[in-house]
Each structure stands twice: as C-alpha cells, then as structure tokens.
Design an enzyme around this catalytic site. Structure first.
Site, PDB file in Angstrom:
ATOM      1  CB  CYS A 113      -0.943   0.000   1.195  1.00 40.76           C
ATOM      2  SG  CYS A 113      -1.956  -1.492   1.304  1.00 40.76           S
ATOM      3  CG  HIS A 238      -3.242   3.051   1.811  1.00 40.47           C
ATOM      4  ND1 HIS A 238      -3.652   2.654   0.560  1.00 40.47           N
ATOM      5  CD2 HIS A 238      -3.522   2.020   2.660  1.00 40.47           C
ATOM      6  CE1 HIS A 238      -4.140   1.427   0.638  1.00 40.47           C
ATOM      7  NE2 HIS A 238      -4.074   1.028   1.889  1.00 40.47           N
ATOM      8  CG  ASN A 268      -6.878  -1.192   0.605  1.00 45.52           C
ATOM      9  OD1 ASN A 268      -6.045  -0.863  -0.227  1.00 45.52           O
ATOM     10  ND2 ASN A 268      -6.534  -1.619   1.809  1.00 45.52           N
TER      11      ASN A 268
END
Length: 312
Positions: A113, A238, A268
């Site tokens: 990430c 993120h 995500n």
C-alpha cells in the site's frame, strides 16, 4: 543536483462495480456493517481478461496525454504493485511493451500500500541524480484477484485500479524529500501469502498503529518539505479505511486541506489508491496547479513513505 516535479497524472478503473448490496448476497454482511466500519460503498472490479499491466497501461496513457508527452519520451518506468502473479516479465516491462516504449529502464516496486510513494521517491532520486530524464510512475493493483471471498472482514475492503504520474526535471520543491521506513516486527499484520496468494490482515493492529504513529510521521514529512500541516492544500493518504483516514487527517493538523476520501467509491486498491485519489482531486478541480499536497502511503510490511508534492 536538479529537482524533479510531477507534470501530469492519470487514473483508470475497470467498468465492473461491486456494491455493498452485491457483497451481502455473497457473504454474511450488509451495507450498514460495511459503511459503519470502513466507509466503503462501492469498489471497481477487473474481469479475468483485465490483467494488472492493462490497468497500469491505461492510467499511464492518460498521464502521458495530459503531460503532452509520448511513450518515447520516457526513459524510466516504475510500477508499484503487489499483485503481479508472474515473476518475469515484470509489470514495468509489460507496460512498456503495451505502450511501445523504445527501451526504458523497467523496475517493479513491491511495498504494497505504500508502493506508489516509494516509487515516486525513487523516480525523484533518479531524476535528481541524472540517471533518468523523465519517469513514468504507476501504482496498479488487482486486489480482487487475491481476495478471500469467504472472509467478510477483508473481501469487503478491496478494489482494482491504477494511477500514474509523469515525473521530470524541474525546479526545487516540486517533489519534496521523502520520509520512509518500516516496522519489520509487525510485518505479519498485512499479508498476501500462499498458493494461490490471499490477502489477510490484523485489522485492529493496523488501525492502532496508523492512528497513533502516523500523525507524527506525516508532520515530519511536511517539515522535510519546509512546510507546516496548515500550509497543505490537500492530504492524500492511503485509501484503506475511512475510519483511519478521517481521524488521521485531523491529528496531522492539516486544517485547511481537502482530504481525499476516494475509498468510499473505490475501496482499498493498495498501491493504486494514492495516485488514483490524487488524480481525481485534480480532475474535479479541488486542488490547483502549484498547491502543496501531502501524499502518504502505509500498510503492507508496515512500511510507510510520504512526501509533499506540488500539483501539476
């Protein structure tokens, strides 16, 4: 050494959309359960005939067009991804082939990430050192391909997509100094392991670490750029969980900043999440050319990387 700057960005998401109601028909969950815990309402899902390098190439082509550059102008391609199934050719080489590039250096960066902000820093360093003239930096992941669709705590989180930036030499301050590091002893908290590989995480551990440790780190990234959090026009963290993003943005102290909340519609998307959200802020006109924006990635390996950049 010369500085570097982002001259254009672009993003791409596949057409398929998976809603919370769709997921409620697949696992024991509901729209209320998902939105109250992570804030996600929809996510984009690539089909079996849409590999990661295709997503990446679409985003890259948009960034190049926005920059007024051709594939032949690029001499370094960096792709941040953790969902490359094959070991070789790497994703960067596959993207270069799709775009008919004549021979750039091609590197993949797997910091999950935090991959895009690591790759952006690497491109900045390469340009500053004279090792590259113009770089294409891409974050792309197909997280739905590594999801465990029987685990309601993780399958509701993930989506697919890509974002890209064209980086080239420019004045000082275009891309600020990176603050990066990791917590190796907590590497087990976010994993993509096994055969076939599957995404798993210890959600509470990640939440506690992110909400307690990251505000100080994000402020340090601002200090490296010679700014205070109050100077920021936008914060792009993120896009893991809205319940992490919102308190973290407050604790950083970026009181005047637009806060990216693309997680609500994209889920995500791992390494794609920051360039995807940043590109959308620019596309919607929520930030202007020259505005200082904090990009800060965190997650897998419990790695983190952040820098302040100026909007193209």
């Amino acid at each position: 050494m010369i500085g570097s700057r982002i001259v254009a960005v672009g993003h791409y998401q596949p057409a398929g959309v998976l809603t919370n109601e769709d997921l409620a028909g697949m696992v024991d969950t509901s729209d209320e359960w998902i939105t109250s815990r992570v804030g996600i309402r929809t996510r984009h899902v690539a089909g079996p005939d849409e590999p990661v390098d295709e997503l990446a190439a679409h985003a890259a082509a948009k960034a190049l067009a926005a920059a007024g550059r051709t594939p032949a102008d690029i001499d370094l391609v960096l792709v941040a991804t953790s969902t490359a199934i094959d070991r070789s050719p790497n994703m960067a080489a596959r993207v270069a082939a799709r775009l008919d590039m004549p021979g750039p250096a091609v590197l993949d960066v797997n910091v999950v990430c935090a991959g895009f902000t690591h790759a952006l820093a690497t491109a900045d360093h390469a340009v500053r050192a004279g090792a590259a003239n113009r770089a294409l930096v891409i974050g792309a992941d197909k997280m739905t391909e590594v999801a465990d669709w029987s685990d309601r705590s993780t399958c509701v989180l993930v989506g697919d997509g890509a974002g890209a930036a064209v980086v080239e030499a420019g004045g000082e301050g275009g891309i600020g100094p990176v603050l990066w590091g990791s917590v190796p002893e907590m590497g087990h908290a976010v994993r993509i392991e096994g055969t076939p590989p599957r995404f798993a995480q210890e959600g509470q551990s990640v939440y506690r670490w992110a909400t307690t440790r990251l505000p100080t780190l994000a402020r340090q990234a601002c200090e490296k750029a010679g700014l205070t959090p109050e100077d920021l026009a936008a914060v792009v963290l993120h896009q893991a969980n809205l319940r992490i993003i919102e308190p973290l943005a407050r604790r950083i102290g970026a009181v005047n900043a637009v806060v990216a909340r693309d997680v609500t519609e994209s889920g995500n998307t791992s390494a794609a999440s920051i360039p995807l959200a940043f590109s959308k802020l620019i596309e919607r006109g929520e930030v202007s050319t020259g505005d200082p924006v904090l990009l800060f990635g965190f997650g897998g390996n419990l790695s983190y990387a952040g820098q302040v950049v100026r909007c193209p």
